[in-house]
Scaffold this active site. Structure first.
Site, PDB file in Angstrom:
ATOM      1  N   SER A 109     -53.670 -28.525  32.856  1.00 35.74           N
ATOM      2  CA  SER A 109     -53.617 -28.903  34.276  1.00 35.74           C
ATOM      3  C   SER A 109     -52.384 -28.378  34.998  1.00 35.74           C
ATOM      4  O   SER A 109     -52.308 -28.477  36.238  1.00 35.74           O
ATOM      5  CB  SER A 109     -53.668 -30.421  34.403  1.00 35.74           C
ATOM      6  N   GLU A 164       0.783  -1.226   0.000  1.00 34.41           N
ATOM      7  CA  GLU A 164       0.000   0.000   0.000  1.00 34.41           C
ATOM      8  C   GLU A 164       0.822   1.288   0.000  1.00 34.41           C
ATOM      9  O   GLU A 164       0.384   2.297  -0.532  1.00 34.41           O
ATOM     10  CB  GLU A 164      -0.931   0.005   1.233  1.00 34.41           C
TER      11      GLU A 164
END
Length: 851
Positions: free
Chosen positions: A527, A101
């Protein structure tokens, strides 16, 4: 000839006038430009990040969530970044990025004019962009501005953006060392695959720490900053490889690597991984709830960018046990409902060939082309149905397999009214019902979901065993028929004393449905609501386990609806007078309704709300049978309260939140947390003493309710829970037509609720799918793994006595009473009368009191 008169000025040359005008104009323009530049600098300088030292670098960080042991279970972020100091960066990696770079990084002061010219010439020769002119400092400046303003504004092609970049680049070069700028660059840059910075990229692409990368991997990463999408190894592998080779050549030119290393790196294949989504992979339902809670508790930006460390209550090991239990048991329940048909039908040879080719590619991508893994799911295509041998030939990519009748006997037509075992296949069916039509059940071209299996596994299946002889000895790969469950499920497990949520499953699969049925769904509890009603009778009416309730036919008239309701027991039998103990133990409906009637509708609803039910409860006697919907979270809270003998302990998901600087933002951990240090335990213990826990109901009532539910497990509808090997109290629940099946229960340590059912109320489960058959196995298989240590029986509080009674009458038992049981009572409420001897009208005065 011209004449000059006295007093007249000599005429100036036009060139002088033009020169003066140009000079004056230039001065004016220069002044205006200078003033404008100063103003622009003053304006834009205020809008860019300020850096006086590397300590001012406060990048956007990942908020991470951890389980009890410190394992990462989730991440929240705008930018996925893990910051590494310069000392932690491998020298070769730094050199590779410089070579790729900005090889003149240490020579320029932020802008490299020679580099711009060189890049332009290289791009002109190549006919495309092969080099960038921006220096690393400029790239850092651009990245910081994008991070501050967002990608759209920060990368806009505007003069203002270029000015900002130039100002920031110059400021960075002035204030920071070159080493500091490299540290910013390698931690700040976007490298694709959701990764910001080299550490995050190393973890995502290669599942490695940045220090562990080899030369080829370093070169791949170093080639990405210029254009992460263009050189993506996922989207453009050829370009990625070419870019990697370019970086390797630059590394060789700069003397970073040798020729041998370059050649070796070039030959290595590019092996990369997609970014993991840990939030969806480890404890997804729990993690999603914690994410929502964080956004409710803290500023959104702080959560997304602040790098918070969030410590939670979940136990990954227990969560996985819950997932395994849910997965295995739900598939079994779903199979009992019947076979819904193939995944698809491919009638033509062309479509069949096209599928095989596409599936071959899929298997190659998954790394399963060469060999089928045992016990894994695949999509198989029927190539032949042999009804003489009762075997089906199946093609799985390039592999041939046999689907024998022995592994698909469950594949009867869907019929909720037929008992599963009565519908088992004795041969491969020729027809099945589909939307009222009779169609072929299995034919060539059908796509089936199958699981690879072995002869040893088939022999262990009691339904398959009688048909094993029909499987050829040279059958090769065997597969079993599977189907994706239509049923859904939920499980919520809490450490009773601390309120820590250990596991929470909101459905069969998070990828299929993110709806969290453990907290967001309101379902009829059946229940499993009865213990609330019975507890109300103990607390409000002073009843005991020996209190008698009539179990006989009863009818209730509803004048408004002009109809009569005649409830019945599940087994459609009536037993006359029964004790409260027997009524709950056997989950009898008529006694439960009579208990509710005796307590009072409004009183029972108020009591339920007090215990922790937050949903609307309709004032009707059907409430005793769970006719009003509740959330699993509420029901688990109530059972946890019973387990704590009436003491309310808030449910906890998050124990501690720490910011990036180590400051504690929130702490709600339990003082007994085994993963906490001594100092933190002391701090939490002191905080606990400042707030007295709420005692919602008396300890004695809480324990007596637990004892009634303990009887359910010892000799009632929940006996299967005994398989976990420690004392359990709990209750099953089943709604009309088996739309919902529940089991909620607890040990002395953990409270867990499990539910199975369909999301809608269109088709019920089979009529035989009660809570004890559909939901209880989910609970049991999870709790076998969740319970880490053996525990004793539930310890009674003060003023509780135990008396041996006759369970049928509720009276004291004599020494020779057959079938007597040990029951708990509040001191002073235990039965005084003894059960009569055979042939006697009244008992004698002998009794046995057991403390």
């Amino acid at each position: 000839m011209s004449v000059q008169y006295e007093g007249e000025r000599p005429q100036r040359s036009w060139t002088v006038r033009i020169f003066r005008f140009v000079v004056f104009s230039s001065l004016v323009v220069g002044v205006i430009g200078l003033v404008t530049g100063l103003i622009a600098y003053g304006v834009f300088a205020q809008e860019i990040p300020n850096f006086d030292s590397i300590e001012d670098y406060r990048p956007k960080l990942v908020t991470q969530m951890y389980d009890q042991s410190g394992q990462v279970i989730g991440e929240i972020y705008n930018e996925r970044r893990v910051v590494v100091p310069y000392e932690g960066l491998p020298p070769r990696l730094v050199q590779a990025f410089l070579a790729s770079e900005d090889d003149r990084f240490f020579e320029h002061s932020g802008i490299d004019y020679w580099g711009i010219v060189r890049a332009a010439w290289a791009n002109l020769k190549a006919g495309r962009v092969v080099q960038g002119g921006s220096t690393i400092t400029q790239q850092v400046a651009k990245s910081l501005i994008i991070s501050e303003e967002g990608y759209k504004a920060g990368s806009a092609k505007k003069l203002s953006r270029k000015i900002k970049e130039a100002i920031l680049a110059r400021r960075l070069e002035k204030k920071l060392s070159k080493q500091d700028i490299l540290t910013l660059y390698l931690n700040q840059i976007f490298l694709g695959n959701q990764a910001y910075g080299v550490q995050s990229a190393a973890e995502y692409y290669f599942r490695k720490d940045v220090a562990e990368l080899n030369v080829a991997e370093i070169a791949l990463l170093a080639g990405l900053p210029q254009a992460p999408s263009r050189y993506s190894p996922f989207l453009h592998p050829k370009r990625a490889k070419e870019r990697r080779e370019y970086v390797l050549r630059r590394m060789l030119e700069e003397g970073i690597i040798t020729e041998t290393e370059l050649l070796e790196a070039k030959e290595l294949p590019i092996l990369v991984h997609y970014a993991p989504n840990v939030s969806r992979e480890v404890t997804p339902y729990f993690t999603e709830h914690v994410r929502r809670e964080l956004f409710d508790r803290f500023d959104r930006k702080q959560v997304l960018e602040g790098g918070l460390q969030v410590h939670t209550t979940v136990d990954v090991e227990r969560y996985r046990a819950a997932e395994d239990s849910v997965y295995e048991n739900l598939r079994m329940v779903d199979k009992r409902q019947g076979y819904r048909g193939p995944l698809a039908r491919l009638p033509s040879a062309a479509s069949q060939k096209e599928f095989i080719e596409a599936y071959n590619e899929e298997l190659r991508h998954l790394g399963r082309y060469a060999k089928l893994e045992d016990g894994e799911l695949y999509v198989g295509m029927i190539t032949k149905v042999d009804r003489k041998s009762n075997n089906i030939a199946v093609k799985i990519g390039p592999h041939d397999a046999i689907l024998p009748l022995a592994t698909m006997r469950w594949a009867r037509s869907v019929d909720p009214q037929v008992w599963f075992e009565r519908g088992l296949l004795d041969d491969i069916p020729k027809r099945r019902t589909e939307d009222g039509k009779r169609v072929k059940a299995f034919e060539k071209g059908d796509l089936l979901l199958v699981r690879t299996t072995t002869m040893e596994a088939v022999k262990k299946d009691r339904y398959a065993y009688p048909y094993i002889k029909s499987i050829p000895s040279d059958a090769g790969q065997l597969v079993a028929l599977e189907q994706e469950p239509n049923l859904e499920t939920a499980l919520l497990s809490v450490h009773s004393e601390s309120g820590y949520v250990l596991a929470m499953i909101g459905g069969y699969a998070f990828d299929r449905s993110e709806f969290n049925r453990a907290l967001q769904s309101c379902r009829q509890p059946g229940s499993s609501f009865k213990p609330i009603v019975y507890s109300a009778a103990l607390a409000l009416n002073g009843w005991t386990a020996s209190t008698k309730v009539l179990d006989a036919p009863v009818a209730f008239d509803d004048p408004e609806a002009q109809r009569r309701w005649k409830p019945s027991n599940f087994n459609v039998k009536f037993m006359g007078e029964v004790t409260l103990r027997t009524a709950l133990q056997n989950s009898m409906n008529i006694p439960a309704i009579r208990v509710l009637d005796a307590v009072g509708l409004n009183e029972a609803i108020t009591y339920a709300k007090r215990l922790g039910i937050t949903t609307e409860l309709r004032p009707e006697l059907g409430l005793a049978l769970g006719a009003s919907c509740v959330t699993m979270g509420d029901l688990a809270n109530v059972y946890q309260l019973f387990a704590n003998y009436g003491r309310r302990v808030p449910r906890r998901f998050i124990t501690r939140v720490v910011d990036r600087d180590g400051k504690v933002l929130f702490d709600d951990g339990w003082y007994g947390d085994p993963w906490s240090g001594v100092d933190l335990k002391i701090e939490r213990a002191l905080r606990e003493t400042e707030t007295e826990p709420e005692q919602v109901i008396e300890e004695q009532v809480g324990f007596l309710t637990v004892k009634l539910m303990r009887n359910v497990v010892l000799g009632g509808t929940g006996t299967g829970a005994q398989r976990i090997g420690v004392p359990v109290a709990g209750k099953t629940g089943t709604t009309n037509d088996s739309f919902d099946a529940w089991f909620v229960g607890f040990t002395t340590e953990i409270t867990t609720a499990a539910w199975v059912g369909y999301d809608d109320y269109v088709i019920p489960m089979g009529r035989y799918e009660q809570g004890g058959r559909a939901a209880l196995p989910v609970w049991v298989d999870y709790m076998k793994s969740a319970v880490k240590k053996k525990t004793d029986e539930f310890e009674p509080p003060e003023d509780i006595v135990f008396v041996r009674i006759d369970p049928k009458t509720g009276m004291r038992a004599r020494p020779d009473t057959v079938g007597s049981v040990r029951e708990a009572y509040r001191k002073g409420s235990e039965p005084e009368e003894f059960v009569a001897k055979a042939g006697e009208a009244r008992p004698d005065e002998f009794f046995m009191l057991d403390n």
